[in-house]
Design an enzyme around this catalytic site. Structure first.
Site, short mmCIF file in Angstrom:
data_model
loop_
_atom_site.label_atom_id
_atom_site.label_comp_id
_atom_site.label_asym_id
_atom_site.label_seq_id
_atom_site.Cartn_x
_atom_site.Cartn_y
_atom_site.Cartn_z
N CYS D 33 0.96 -0.88 6.72
CA CYS D 33 0.02 -0.84 5.62
C CYS D 33 0.47 0.13 4.53
O CYS D 33 -0.14 0.22 3.47
CB CYS D 33 -1.39 -0.52 6.11
SG CYS D 33 -1.63 1.21 6.43
N CYS D 102 -7.58 5.50 1.29
CA CYS D 102 -6.72 6.65 1.54
C CYS D 102 -7.52 7.87 1.97
O CYS D 102 -7.06 8.68 2.78
CB CYS D 102 -5.91 7.00 0.29
SG CYS D 102 -4.72 5.74 -0.15
#
Ligand SMILES: Cc1ncc(COP(=O)(O)O)c(C=O)c1O
Ligand SMILES: Cc1ncc(COP(=O)(O)O)c(C=O)c1O
Lengths: 132, 395, 395, 132
Positions: D33, D102
């Site tokens: 990812c 994130c």
């Protein structure tokens, strides 16, 4: 989009009007399609001595009408019958593709006027007492 | 050379110099692609975001509801095809008015080839659609209604707000082509009650080749142009940043001046209509007398054909059009005039004069002055005029 | 502020000042709509016609084979959807390469929803499609093949001419996305043997928001944007005259300078590749070593991620991109790099440096100078680097 | 697209590195990812006295890593457990929508480091002879 020649004929169309004692009259087109041309001719000694038109239509229709009267005046009936839509378009340095049908219109109107003249002629010749 | 009088603003408008000034930096040093991650790109991105915010605010929309396109035609196609395909499972019936711009009308026709069924809603003799007729046309399979805000040929303004209420009740997505109204008369997506609305910058003194589609949140459309993720995946292609900035700047300025300009043009329009109708017989005014764009005049001159009228006007320094600009190259008379019930030969004799912010009273008076001579001359040349020389003065 | 070094020309190019000069009259006094019949309109029409002639001549095409669009994405969509729908009765199978730009790839995916079946042709590790694989993929139902001329990320140039011969034999319509090659390397539609070819002005120092599709005479496509009769009924919308004039001017100038520019850029490209690979370990060059656009450099820096690399480069005054600009906002690594067979974590660490006519040797040297520090710093920060600190120098 | 705070942390990340005698280590994300974060903590008297990170990832991943180490140092274990991805994003004056994951990554890495610490603690407390 139009050639200079077309614009010149459109701006100063030759031979607009009617001939009241015409020897032949032809009409082509109809209001639905947006172009109608009426053409009168005067014939002497088998020769077209005068031609006049009235036209409802676009710039090309008016210019081709004007041009065809110029082309036909002075021609014999046989020569006049040889005037095709191509002749008219070429004499005008071409027409836009969409407007080619207008030159067709003029050529047809002329043909009809001549046919009208010839029919009347026949009448005159055979019956000799009609409104010649 | 003659001073040129430009009376074809509904076809396109000259760009405002201020709009060009706003665009120039993005055609010069600010050439960043908004998708980049570097400084130059971020400036471009900011300019696009800001433009979107401004357009949204003016329309009473949210920024995320604005998709920039390459013009009105693309916006119309995106709205109509996009909504049709996105709602295909719910039904296959579409309603459009018979006097839509070809960008909607031909799109609807194309959709017929893809299995959709289309109702073309008739209009009355002043170009208005009827709410009753619309209500009757709706079926359980209706997935889209598209009715233009104001018509580009005759200027008739439709009762979009009322139609919006009707359609909202039935939860049917509603598109309006507002290309002729945005920047000219007030346009608010909530007041109009529309889910989709098209506009085009060059109709309000902005750049050519840029437009927008408003898409109400929750309204589903499929993209017309697939590809990169621009415009929230709904319209791919590197953003025309200068064009987008120009669109927003032009819209802002047009909206600021809207009140004063439309008042002024309304007076000029009336002067022009009256002046022509008083000096020329057998003229008809097409479209609605009052539900009409302040800048639109559309007339039929009986016995003569539109194009020869235009060419003669051009020779006198007046630029105008007959029917819609896009179709004036064709031989068909305007589908709009035919939909009003005009016979073909009358529809062929139409003249559209559309005023703009640069139009002066002298321009109008000059037009009123030159027209009678031209019309007279063409009528003298017309085989139709002979026959009807005695018709009454046009209403 | 630092001097900006722009190494993202594959994303967009700064417009040439001469192109802007050519456009300006059409953004000012020459505002006529080409569809009008008056003088102002005829000048605009002439400008569009002339531009079309020039573009056609450069591509070795006829003027009537050129359709102006709002960019490369629209041209790609028009080609792929247009040909697919126009040939639906003949079959429903389409072949595209796996590394197409999203404007083709996503369009093909959308067509799958409309009943088409699509083969995504794999590429080898340098990005080349195989003619054998293509030949095997063709079925009796294949109605379109779309393979890009050069890839926008890795610069690999496909053997379009050979593919064209194969497809011509089988009479299968062939589209190539030449957005990255037109104006950069020679492009002739007959030599390539293509029936459809897309290009976009802003990739060769022209304006944003204008492009073109070449459509070989006899090749059937349905319009994407229906409406007015512009572009011979194949693309509706008031012509973006300034944009079209700008496109033609930019193309003319790019083609004139093509030889000298591409030679110069080739040298700079090699200098850049060598400089980086000699000073930084664990770097891979993506794409083909020689069948490659002269301006394209695409590298993977192991153990680090692309965006942080870009942000650091930007802080040092170098504008570059990672993957394609349109998708760099997304979290997915480049579909092109994955198609080359790169593992995800390597694909995430890609950097695309694309040179342009303004790029100097100093720009290249500055880039070579700043990169090692940035890469070192990011690697020091990377948990992946620890583990593999002893990997061999990148090939 | 990024806030100034994000750019500042990205440009000058705090607490980069490893703690060789860490009391807890957590890793989150994976190479597929495109984001991997590893976080080390040092705990004294139930309080995080040091934190370090290494991150493979985008600007937001690095900035959130940096920010979370700043946030956690000085906090008790309970307080540290209360640090959510929202806390991190807010401390950075927000993140672009696409990058919100994130901050999630950073919060998870911290949680894993604390869990690692707690597990080791349990070991130490109950067995008292492990590598504490
Ligand atoms: C290969 C390729 N095709 C298509 C496009 C799309 O072109 P545009 O951005 O003009 O829509 C691009 C660039 O974005 C490209 O590089
Ligand atoms: C009502 C209406 N819709 C759509 C369009 C199309 O807009 P564009 O020319 O920007 O594609 C026009 C003008 O041409 C218009 O007047």
């Amino acid at each position: 989009m139009y050639s200079e020649k077309v614009m010149e004929h459109f701006t100063n169309p030759r031979n607009v009007g009617e001939i009241y004692d015409a020897d032949g009259v032809g009409t082509e087109g109809n209001p639905v399609c947006g172009d109608i041309m009426k053409l009168w001719i005067k014939v002497e000694d088998d020769r077209v001595v005068d031609a006049r038109f009235k036209t409802f239509g676009c710039g090309a229709a008016i210019a081709t009408s004007s041009m065809i009267t110029e082309l036909v005046i002075g021609k014999t009936i046989d020569e006049a019958l040889a005037i095709s839509n191509r002749t008219v378009a070429e004499a005008l340095d071409g027409l836009p593709p969409l407007k080619m049908h207008c030159s067709n219109l003029a050529a047809s109107a002329l043909r009809r006027a001549i046919e009208d003249y010839l029919q009347k002629q026949e009448g005159t010749e055979t019956e000799n007492d009609n409104n010649g | 050379m003659e001073k040129q009088i430009y009376l074809d603003h509904a076809s396109t408008t000259p760009m405002r110099p201020e709009v060009l000034d706003a665009m120039l930096p993005f055609m010069k040093e600010q050439y960043g692609n908004p998708s980049g991650v570097y400084k130059l790109a971020r400036k471009a991105r900011a300019a696009v975001d800001e433009s979107r915010d401004q357009v949204a605010e003016i329309l009473g929309a949210e920024s995320r509801e604005i998709i920039f396109t390459a013009g009105g035609s693309e916006a119309d196609n995106l709205a109509v095809k996009g909504a049709a395909f996105a709602n295909k499972r719910r039904g296959n019936h579409i309603i459009v008015s018979a006097i839509e711009h070809p960008a909607v009308l031909d799109t609807a026709k194309q959709l017929e080839n893809y299995g959709f069924s289309v109702t073309y809603l008739p209009v009355n003799d002043s170009g208005l659609v009827s709410l009753d007729a619309l209500a009757k046309a709706i079926t359980s399979k209706t997935i889209l209604v598209s009715i233009m805000h104001a018509n580009n040929e005759i200027g008739t303004i439709q009762p979009i707000g009322e139609i919006g209420i009707l359609l909202r009740e039935k939860s049917i997505p509603f598109h309006t082509d507002a290309v002729q109204t945005v920047g000219h008369i007030p346009v608010n997506v909530d007041e109009l009650g529309v889910d989709l609305l098209s506009l085009s910058a060059h109709k309000f003194y902005g750049p050519r080749g840029v437009g927008a589609l408003y898409v109400r949140r929750g309204t589903r459309i499929e993209p017309l142009i697939n590809g990169g993720g621009q415009e929230r995946q709904r319209r791919a292609g590197t953003e025309n940043v200068a064009g987008i900035v120009g669109l927003a700047a032009a819209l802002r300025m047009s909206v600021e001046e809207m009140d004063s300009t439309s008042k002024r043009l309304l007076l000029l329009r009336e002067r022009l209509i009256d002046g022509i109708m008083q000096s020329i017989p057998n003229v008809r005014l097409n479209g609605h007398r009052t539900h009409r764009l302040p800048e639109n005049v559309n007339l039929c001159f009986e016995f003569i054909e539109g194009e020869s009228l235009l060419l003669n006007l051009d020779m006198q320094g007046v630029a105008a059009s007959s029917g819609s600009a896009c179709t004036s190259g064709s031989l068909e008379p305007s589908h709009v005039l035919l939909a009003l019930g005009l016979p073909h030969e009358i529809a062929h004799g139409s003249l559209r004069l559309t005023l703009g912010k640069g139009t002066t009273q002298e321009d109008v008076d000059k037009t009123i002055e030159v027209l009678p001579g031209i019309v007279h001359r063409l009528r003298q040349m017309s085989p139709l005029y002979d026959e009807k020389a005695v018709s009454p003065i046009g209403q």
